[in-house]
Design a protein around this motif. Structure first.
Motif, mmCIF file in Angstrom:
data_model
loop_
_atom_site.group_PDB
_atom_site.id
_atom_site.type_symbol
_atom_site.label_atom_id
_atom_site.label_comp_id
_atom_site.label_asym_id
_atom_site.label_seq_id
_atom_site.Cartn_x
_atom_site.Cartn_y
_atom_site.Cartn_z
ATOM 1 N N TYR A 83 0.832 -1.207 0.000
ATOM 2 C CA TYR A 83 0.000 0.000 0.000
ATOM 3 C C TYR A 83 0.870 1.262 0.000
ATOM 4 O O TYR A 83 0.622 2.203 -0.765
ATOM 5 C CB TYR A 83 -0.915 -0.019 1.215
ATOM 6 N N ARG A 84 1.895 1.279 0.844
ATOM 7 C CA ARG A 84 2.771 2.444 0.906
ATOM 8 C C ARG A 84 3.538 2.633 -0.405
ATOM 9 O O ARG A 84 3.783 3.770 -0.829
ATOM 10 C CB ARG A 84 3.739 2.308 2.076
ATOM 11 N N ARG A 99 2.019 13.699 2.757
ATOM 12 C CA ARG A 99 0.821 13.074 2.180
ATOM 13 C C ARG A 99 -0.041 12.450 3.267
ATOM 14 O O ARG A 99 0.431 11.860 4.200
ATOM 15 C CB ARG A 99 1.247 11.992 1.174
ATOM 16 N N ASP A 100 -1.353 12.576 3.082
ATOM 17 C CA ASP A 100 -2.296 11.964 4.031
ATOM 18 C C ASP A 100 -2.364 10.473 3.769
ATOM 19 O O ASP A 100 -2.167 10.016 2.663
ATOM 20 C CB ASP A 100 -3.696 12.578 3.863
ATOM 21 N N ALA A 157 2.344 1.854 -3.334
ATOM 22 C CA ALA A 157 1.366 2.359 -4.299
ATOM 23 C C ALA A 157 1.112 3.851 -4.123
ATOM 24 O O ALA A 157 1.062 4.609 -5.097
ATOM 25 C CB ALA A 157 0.058 1.582 -4.155
ATOM 26 N N ILE A 158 0.970 4.309 -2.870
ATOM 27 C CA ILE A 158 0.619 5.715 -2.688
ATOM 28 C C ILE A 158 1.832 6.640 -2.795
ATOM 29 O O ILE A 158 1.678 7.829 -3.081
ATOM 30 C CB ILE A 158 -0.112 5.961 -1.351
ATOM 31 N N SER A 159 3.048 6.107 -2.586
ATOM 32 C CA SER A 159 4.222 6.977 -2.660
ATOM 33 C C SER A 159 4.880 6.964 -4.037
ATOM 34 O O SER A 159 5.508 7.949 -4.437
ATOM 35 C CB SER A 159 5.264 6.573 -1.602
ATOM 36 N N GLY A 199 3.344 4.678 -6.814
ATOM 37 C CA GLY A 199 2.479 4.082 -7.805
ATOM 38 C C GLY A 199 2.602 2.584 -7.919
ATOM 39 O O GLY A 199 1.741 1.936 -8.522
#
Length: 234
Positions: A201-202, A233-234, A204-206, A208
């Motif tokens: 998950y981390r 980033r939230d 993906a959000i940091s 992609g």
């Protein structure tokens, strides 16, 4: 991650270092750093692992550290649920800081849900300034220089905002293997699946894709090499 000689990780309990920054530990080691892990609080038994002896549990900790490539693992064995922020425990950590003189320090982030994690956060922050001061000579005569980077990691409560992300795609299997060394803890929950899922998950959000660990930046003496900025980033 390159050019760092000594790294210190402060963990409230056994396995918190693996969950919070195990991939970064393995990456530091791969890049030639010596990593020292300090585990502050000793084992808390549960009805799920009563048959696991203290020696068995210590062996799990040693196996996890060896899997990550940790140079030295120090257990302070403070009492769980009776842990207090005494002068003695502060000086114990100051002594280690002045001996290791780390360039990078990892500790639990400030707002973790576990009260002992928050206590160890406060302990480490206070010990860092104590170790850099000219006082507390009983914990070593030489004040340590300020670390280049101090990072807060996530365990029980994911960070609402982070300022730094480390790509651990090449280290994710090592991190999962280290988590699986804690056989007794996997009886409580599927932590091996949890660390993989959070890292995915981390990533993906940091970035992609891939796997990452994210951190609260608590001290920055020099720009980190090789990481990605989180931009709060939230």
């Amino acid at each position: 991650m390159t050019g760092v000689e000594d790294v210190l990780v402060v963990a409230p309990h056994p396995d918190d270092d693996v969950i919070g920054c195990g991939g970064s530990i393995a990456k530091h080691v791969r890049n030639g750093a010596r990593v020292t892990v300090v585990i502050v609080i000793g084992r808390e038994r549960s009805s799920l692992d009563d048959e696991v002896t203290d020696a068995d549990f210590a062996a799990e900790t040693e196996t996890a550290a060896r899997t990550l490539g940790v140079h030295r693992c120090i257990r302070l064995d403070e009492p769980s649920r009776d842990f207090v922020l005494s002068r003695r425990v502060h000086l114990d950590l100051v002594r280690i800081l002045r001996e290791v003189r780390p360039r990078v320090v990892y500790l639990p982030h400030a707002d973790d849900d576990d009260v002992e994690h928050r206590m160890v956060h406060r302990l480490t922050v206070e010990a860092l300034w104590m170790a850099q001061s000219e006082f507390f000579r009983e914990a070593g005569d030489r004040p340590m220089p300020a670390p280049a980077l101090v990072l807060g990691y996530e365990v029980w409560a994911p960070l609402a905002r982070f300022q730094y992300a480390e790509d651990i795609d090449a280290e994710i299997e090592t991190k999962v293997e280290a988590m699986r060394a804690y056989v007794s803890q996997l009886r409580h929950a599927a932590w091996d699946e949890g660390v993989r899922g959070l890292a995915r998950y981390r990533g993906a959000i940091s970035a992609g894709s891939g796997h990452a660990e994210v951190f609260q930046v608590l001290g920055l003496g020099a720009p980190p090499a090789g990481g990605r900025t989180g931009d709060d980033r939230d």
